[in-house]
Design an enzyme around this catalytic site. Structure first.
Site, mmCIF file in Angstrom:
data_model
loop_
_atom_site.group_PDB
_atom_site.id
_atom_site.type_symbol
_atom_site.label_atom_id
_atom_site.label_comp_id
_atom_site.label_asym_id
_atom_site.label_seq_id
_atom_site.Cartn_x
_atom_site.Cartn_y
_atom_site.Cartn_z
ATOM 1 N N GLU A 41 0.839 -1.207 0.000
ATOM 2 C CA GLU A 41 0.000 0.000 0.000
ATOM 3 C C GLU A 41 0.881 1.267 0.000
ATOM 4 O O GLU A 41 1.897 1.315 0.709
ATOM 5 C CB GLU A 41 -0.851 -0.011 1.273
ATOM 6 N N LYS A 113 -9.782 2.091 -1.756
ATOM 7 C CA LYS A 113 -9.887 1.528 -0.392
ATOM 8 C C LYS A 113 -11.198 1.978 0.272
ATOM 9 O O LYS A 113 -11.493 3.181 0.328
ATOM 10 C CB LYS A 113 -8.678 1.996 0.421
ATOM 11 N N CYS A 148 -5.073 -3.063 3.339
ATOM 12 C CA CYS A 148 -4.656 -2.836 4.726
ATOM 13 C C CYS A 148 -5.805 -2.904 5.738
ATOM 14 O O CYS A 148 -6.301 -3.970 6.037
ATOM 15 C CB CYS A 148 -3.884 -1.515 4.807
HETATM 16 N N1 LIG Z 1 -2.746 1.725 6.514
HETATM 17 C C1 LIG Z 1 -3.655 1.136 7.255
HETATM 18 O O1 LIG Z 1 -4.765 0.884 6.813
HETATM 19 C C2 LIG Z 1 -3.254 0.805 8.664
HETATM 20 C C3 LIG Z 1 -4.210 -0.131 9.353
HETATM 21 C C4 LIG Z 1 -3.825 -0.366 10.779
HETATM 22 O O2 LIG Z 1 -2.879 0.217 11.282
HETATM 23 C C5 LIG Z 1 -4.627 -1.298 11.570
HETATM 24 O O3 LIG Z 1 -5.651 -1.793 11.097
HETATM 25 O O4 LIG Z 1 -4.226 -1.563 12.724
#
Ligand SMILES: NC(=O)CCC(=O)C(=O)O
Length: 264
Positions: A41, A113, A148
């Site tokens: 990502e 996303k 993510c």
């Molecule tokens: N970049 C993200 O989406 C980080 C997600 C995260 O830190 C978490 O779910 O814990």
């Protein structure tokens, strides 16, 4: 199906986005012979480097990341899930958008996303959430796209499975502080959806947040097939795509779903 999962070190102090793009294009080209290459990502800036998001926003069609990744996919002759970029979406604002290129270098899918991370800061306030789950049929499997923080929301993955996904591809910039959740959730999504999970994160530190690394490939039975360490690393493995159908047939839990059970 041979897959290459490229866990990238994203350290804004060590490399500019342009330098990283050039370096990553070289890494992708070196994966010739693979069927599918996956990047993390927001690897151009770092998922937590939110002060740079606006400046680094680009077009999925012909921005600098898209142009270089298209050429790299074509030169390597691979399907390339190029991770995500900050999409400049005009009046709709910024999106965290994944890009998938075919082996001719054509951009064949984008995914915005859906679950934005940060609660009251970071991408959650700077970006606009996507609304549509996205799948794509490759020659050997149907991939479902997620990014993510999406990994925490099983209903998105069920929607992808209902749309035919057999391989769930999750580029990420997951923090080291929650590494245990990352590994657990990747295995949980694989077990409950009886699908391969290919979850690819970053190494290094961006926006003051140390990244977990530990990219992981999990099979439809929940077994870990490969796992990276905390530094930059490439995982290469062969997936038996028959295994998804076999697992779903031999242990048909997905068939036993009861939808819309009322809560009393
Ligand atoms: N970049 C993200 O989406 C980080 C997600 C995260 O830190 C978490 O779910 O814990």
């Amino acid at each position: 199906m041979r897959v290459s999962l490229i866990q990238l070190a994203v350290d804004p102090a060590a490399e500019s986005p342009d330098e990283r793009r050039e370096r990553v294009a070289g890494l992708v080209r070196a994966e010739r012979g693979s069927d599918l290459v996956v990047l993390p990502e927001l690897w151009t800036t770092g998922a937590f480097a939110s002060p740079h998001f606006l400046h680094e926003a680009e077009s999925p069609a012909d921005g600098p990341t898209s142009r270089l990744m298209s050429a790299a996919a074509r030169d390597a002759g691979v399907w390339l899930h190029a991770g995500s970029i900050i999409e400049q979406g005009g009046e709709d604002g910024l999106f965290n958008t994944s890009l998938v290129f075919d082996p001719s270098g054509k951009l064949v899918r984008t995914y915005r996303k859906i679950h934005l991370f940060g609660f009251d800061e970071g991408e959650a306030v700077l970006m606009t959430a996507g609304r549509e789950p996205v799948t794509l049929a490759l020659p050997e499997t149907v991939i479902g796209l997620a990014t993510c923080y999406d990994l925490r929301f099983p209903e998105l993955f069920r929607a992808l499975v209902d749309a035919g996904a057999e391989t769930l591809v999750v580029p990420a910039g997951w923090p080291a502080a929650r590494r245990a959740h990352w590994t657990l959730l990747a295995q949980a999504r694989a077990v409950e959806d009886q699908a391969y999970v290919l979850a690819v994160g970053t190494a290094g530190t961006n926006g003051g947040v140390e990244q977990a690394g530990y990219s992981i490939a999990v099979d439809p039975w929940g077994e870990v097939l490969a796992e990276a360490g905390a530094e930059e690393e490439i995982l290469r493995l062969d997936l038996d795509m028959e295994r998804v159908a076999r697992t779903r047939k031999e242990f048909p839990a997905l068939r036993n779903r009861v939808l819309g059970v009322p809560c009393s």
